[in-house]
Design a protein around this motif. Sequence first.
Motif, PDB file in Angstrom:
ATOM      1  N   ASP A 200      -8.314   5.193  -5.444  1.00  0.00           N
ATOM      2  CA  ASP A 200      -7.241   4.197  -5.556  1.00  0.00           C
ATOM      3  C   ASP A 200      -6.508   4.087  -4.218  1.00  0.00           C
ATOM      4  O   ASP A 200      -5.403   4.600  -4.042  1.00  0.00           O
ATOM      5  CB  ASP A 200      -6.273   4.590  -6.676  1.00  0.00           C
ATOM      6  N   ARG A 201      -7.137   3.404  -3.285  1.00  0.00           N
ATOM      7  CA  ARG A 201      -6.644   3.397  -1.904  1.00  0.00           C
ATOM      8  C   ARG A 201      -5.236   2.808  -1.783  1.00  0.00           C
ATOM      9  O   ARG A 201      -4.371   3.379  -1.112  1.00  0.00           O
ATOM     10  CB  ARG A 201      -7.623   2.622  -1.018  1.00  0.00           C
ATOM     11  N   GLU A 202      -5.001   1.681  -2.424  1.00  0.00           N
ATOM     12  CA  GLU A 202      -3.682   1.051  -2.318  1.00  0.00           C
ATOM     13  C   GLU A 202      -2.600   1.905  -2.977  1.00  0.00           C
ATOM     14  O   GLU A 202      -1.491   2.033  -2.448  1.00  0.00           O
ATOM     15  CB  GLU A 202      -3.724  -0.337  -2.948  1.00  0.00           C
ATOM     16  N   LEU A 203      -2.923   2.491  -4.114  1.00  0.00           N
ATOM     17  CA  LEU A 203      -1.947   3.329  -4.801  1.00  0.00           C
ATOM     18  C   LEU A 203      -1.675   4.612  -4.023  1.00  0.00           C
ATOM     19  O   LEU A 203      -0.548   5.118  -4.013  1.00  0.00           O
ATOM     20  CB  LEU A 203      -2.431   3.653  -6.214  1.00  0.00           C
ATOM     21  N   MET A 204      -2.700   5.144  -3.353  1.00  0.00           N
ATOM     22  CA  MET A 204      -2.481   6.347  -2.542  1.00  0.00           C
ATOM     23  C   MET A 204      -1.579   6.023  -1.354  1.00  0.00           C
ATOM     24  O   MET A 204      -0.682   6.814  -1.007  1.00  0.00           O
ATOM     25  CB  MET A 204      -3.818   6.916  -2.064  1.00  0.00           C
ATOM     26  N   ALA A 205      -1.800   4.878  -0.740  1.00  0.00           N
ATOM     27  CA  ALA A 205      -0.913   4.468   0.351  1.00  0.00           C
ATOM     28  C   ALA A 205       0.518   4.324  -0.153  1.00  0.00           C
ATOM     29  O   ALA A 205       1.482   4.722   0.517  1.00  0.00           O
ATOM     30  CB  ALA A 205      -1.408   3.150   0.957  1.00  0.00           C
ATOM     31  N   GLU A 206       0.662   3.779  -1.349  1.00  0.00           N
ATOM     32  CA  GLU A 206       1.986   3.648  -1.955  1.00  0.00           C
ATOM     33  C   GLU A 206       2.605   5.015  -2.221  1.00  0.00           C
ATOM     34  O   GLU A 206       3.805   5.229  -1.990  1.00  0.00           O
ATOM     35  CB  GLU A 206       1.873   2.865  -3.263  1.00  0.00           C
ATOM     36  N   PHE A 207       1.796   5.960  -2.694  1.00  0.00           N
ATOM     37  CA  PHE A 207       2.304   7.304  -2.990  1.00  0.00           C
ATOM     38  C   PHE A 207       2.839   7.983  -1.726  1.00  0.00           C
ATOM     39  O   PHE A 207       3.901   8.627  -1.748  1.00  0.00           O
ATOM     40  CB  PHE A 207       1.198   8.155  -3.617  1.00  0.00           C
ATOM     41  N   ILE A 208       2.134   7.835  -0.620  1.00  0.00           N
ATOM     42  CA  ILE A 208       2.602   8.415   0.648  1.00  0.00           C
ATOM     43  C   ILE A 208       3.969   7.847   1.010  1.00  0.00           C
ATOM     44  O   ILE A 208       4.889   8.572   1.404  1.00  0.00           O
ATOM     45  CB  ILE A 208       1.584   8.131   1.773  1.00  0.00           C
ATOM     46  N   GLU A 209       4.105   6.550   0.864  1.00  0.00           N
ATOM     47  CA  GLU A 209       5.379   5.896   1.165  1.00  0.00           C
ATOM     48  C   GLU A 209       6.485   6.386   0.238  1.00  0.00           C
ATOM     49  O   GLU A 209       7.624   6.611   0.670  1.00  0.00           O
ATOM     50  CB  GLU A 209       5.205   4.386   1.030  1.00  0.00           C
ATOM     51  N   ILE A 210       6.161   6.594  -1.033  1.00  0.00           N
ATOM     52  CA  ILE A 210       7.133   7.087  -2.010  1.00  0.00           C
ATOM     53  C   ILE A 210       7.639   8.471  -1.622  1.00  0.00           C
ATOM     54  O   ILE A 210       8.842   8.751  -1.659  1.00  0.00           O
ATOM     55  CB  ILE A 210       6.489   7.127  -3.417  1.00  0.00           C
ATOM     56  N   VAL A 211       6.726   9.350  -1.232  1.00  0.00           N
ATOM     57  CA  VAL A 211       7.109  10.717  -0.852  1.00  0.00           C
ATOM     58  C   VAL A 211       7.978  10.689   0.401  1.00  0.00           C
ATOM     59  O   VAL A 211       9.007  11.368   0.475  1.00  0.00           O
ATOM     60  CB  VAL A 211       5.854  11.591  -0.636  1.00  0.00           C
ATOM     61  N   ALA A 212       7.570   9.903   1.395  1.00  0.00           N
ATOM     62  CA  ALA A 212       8.363   9.812   2.631  1.00  0.00           C
ATOM     63  C   ALA A 212       9.758   9.255   2.348  1.00  0.00           C
ATOM     64  O   ALA A 212      10.762   9.752   2.878  1.00  0.00           O
ATOM     65  CB  ALA A 212       7.633   8.942   3.650  1.00  0.00           C
ATOM     66  N   ASP A 213       9.841   8.247   1.493  1.00  0.00           N
ATOM     67  CA  ASP A 213      11.143   7.665   1.137  1.00  0.00           C
ATOM     68  C   ASP A 213      12.045   8.683   0.448  1.00  0.00           C
ATOM     69  O   ASP A 213      13.268   8.679   0.645  1.00  0.00           O
ATOM     70  CB  ASP A 213      10.944   6.460   0.209  1.00  0.00           C
ATOM     71  N   ALA A 214      11.454   9.551  -0.364  1.00  0.00           N
ATOM     72  CA  ALA A 214      12.248  10.553  -1.090  1.00  0.00           C
ATOM     73  C   ALA A 214      12.985  11.466  -0.127  1.00  0.00           C
ATOM     74  O   ALA A 214      14.129  11.871  -0.383  1.00  0.00           O
ATOM     75  CB  ALA A 214      11.339  11.372  -2.007  1.00  0.00           C
ATOM     76  N   TYR A 215      12.366  11.776   1.006  1.00  0.00           N
ATOM     77  CA  TYR A 215      13.008  12.670   1.972  1.00  0.00           C
ATOM     78  C   TYR A 215      13.972  11.936   2.887  1.00  0.00           C
ATOM     79  O   TYR A 215      14.975  12.496   3.324  1.00  0.00           O
ATOM     80  CB  TYR A 215      11.941  13.394   2.794  1.00  0.00           C
ATOM     81  N   ARG A 216      13.676  10.683   3.187  1.00  0.00           N
ATOM     82  CA  ARG A 216      14.617   9.930   4.017  1.00  0.00           C
ATOM     83  C   ARG A 216      15.918   9.688   3.264  1.00  0.00           C
ATOM     84  O   ARG A 216      16.984   9.581   3.860  1.00  0.00           O
ATOM     85  CB  ARG A 216      14.000   8.593   4.436  1.00  0.00           C
ATOM     86  N   GLY A 217      15.823   9.650   1.940  1.00  0.00           N
ATOM     87  CA  GLY A 217      17.015   9.384   1.141  1.00  0.00           C
ATOM     88  C   GLY A 217      17.744  10.621   0.670  1.00  0.00           C
ATOM     89  O   GLY A 217      18.854  10.533   0.142  1.00  0.00           O
ATOM     90  N   ASN A 218      17.125  11.823   0.826  1.00  0.00           N
ATOM     91  CA  ASN A 218      17.755  13.033   0.312  1.00  0.00           C
ATOM     92  C   ASN A 218      17.327  14.242   1.142  1.00  0.00           C
ATOM     93  O   ASN A 218      16.224  14.768   0.982  1.00  0.00           O
ATOM     94  CB  ASN A 218      17.366  13.256  -1.153  1.00  0.00           C
ATOM     95  N   HIS A 219      18.207  14.677   2.040  1.00  0.00           N
ATOM     96  CA  HIS A 219      17.858  15.764   2.955  1.00  0.00           C
ATOM     97  C   HIS A 219      18.056  17.153   2.345  1.00  0.00           C
ATOM     98  O   HIS A 219      17.681  18.151   2.933  1.00  0.00           O
ATOM     99  CB  HIS A 219      18.685  15.654   4.244  1.00  0.00           C
ATOM    100  N   ARG A 220      18.639  17.216   1.142  1.00  0.00           N
ATOM    101  CA  ARG A 220      18.869  18.522   0.546  1.00  0.00           C
ATOM    102  C   ARG A 220      17.774  18.922  -0.439  1.00  0.00           C
ATOM    103  O   ARG A 220      17.887  19.925  -1.134  1.00  0.00           O
ATOM    104  CB  ARG A 220      20.236  18.557  -0.155  1.00  0.00           C
TER     105      ARG A 220
END
Length: 506
Positions: A200-220
């Motif tokens: 699921d190439r598109e969904l995997m690309a989306e998952f990477i973005e989701i994980v990165a966003d989680a850290y940009r929004g919450n440093h703790r």
Amino acid sequence: MASSSQINFDARGGTFNDVRGHQFNLNQFNQILHNPDLSKLLDPLDAAYNRNGPIAKCLQGTRERLIATIVGWIDGDMDRPICWLNGPAGSGKSAVSQTVAELCDASRRLAASFFFFRGAGDRSRITRLIPTLAYQLSISIPATKPFIQDMLRTDPLIVRQALRYQFQKLVIEPILAVTDTNTTTTPMIIFVDALDECDDRELMAEFIEIVADAYRGNHRLPLRVFFTSRVEEHLRKKLEAPTARSVIYHLALQDFDAADDIRKFFRHRFATIYEENHRLMRAVPWPWPSHTDLEALVEKASGSFIFAFTLINFVDDGADLPHQKLPIALAAHAGLDPLYTEVLSTAPRGEVLKRVIGTILLLKSDLSITSLGHLLQLNTAHLLQTLLGVQSILMIPGNDDEPVRLFHTSLRDFLMSKPRSGGFFIDPPARHLDILLDCLNSCYLTNFASESFDYWVNTLLIKRSLGNMLNMLHQILLRLKQLPSRSQGLLQTMEDIEERAKVSSG
């Protein structure tokens, strides 16, 4: 277009179905809802570091500098909570991931792990990734379990909803709920290995973005994520995006010279072969191989552990004395493709072997030797004899009721590329049709293990000459009509395909 969470209810039959075809019994569903068992609600997949079956990991004393670098990131780099280890096929990424995951588990730092593997059913799909991680999280950090259970009570169909929503509700929020903001919490690690082996190439690309966003929004967030993959474009775009670089630590496997590690691996395995075959090799001088031959093998490997592994298996496959097979390995050109070609060229029963391997490559789920024999209508002993001829590139189980697997997905890549594999090329659309015929012949339709029709039909109509295929489609229809328990829907589908093929052929 219907959303992935849309549900169609049928109260008359006591079941309901989602658009992907999942079916539930309402009584069972209500029982689970009021007495939540996470293993049933999340339905985790056996894809963790301690999964069943053969597992590759680093030989003790190898990859020490790389592992030390990763451990340094785990213990120290607070600004970049995601690590991406990338490298070419067969370079040992999964073995490194496996080894570090084991180290983290031993030190109680492992939150969860998921090892993708192309062609291994649900292990090559993203659907079960987050529910599996959440289930492991409830075990590794028990305090998160009530929060995950509560989320599933509130929204029991969350495992079929958007990835971003799943990750937020089943991973991020449970972790934050048990995090004490007034104390320093030791980060736990999630391992997601072989992102490139997820179909699921598109969904995997989306998952990477989701994980990165989680850290940009919450440093703790006291959680770190370790990714491995080849450098494929759909992954690189997300992992090297400017917005992600601030939270991702990049490690390239090729920056860590593997020659010494491969040399250690060769010495260890050749010593074992020599010891196990001492009576047969008593006239062979030690050290074996010689220093010159060993260095030649290390140079041929060019940093590829899967090449080293496959070469060792070739030498020790039992088809001839190890010291007589070694010169063949030394004469082969460097790289996996020539080695795969050598193995397949020397294996007996050429066309039967091609049929067997093609079936193994394209089945949605791994089958045992017994089931393969039934599907292909081959005597189990003859099938086993055929498989043993290529045991250096396939995992042949010791029990006929255990599945046959690939050692490495690079074999699939090789065999499905005609320029690379030449006469050994396996054409997916044609082989899918052969599998369908095998299923019809062996009455396997109720347990059809091949991929869906869509792939091979579309490819067939677009890319192939249809002369021979029309005859094959006609044979399929004749046999399908002879089956007493045939599906009218399938029969109609096959008739439509034949008609489309006739039109396309002019």
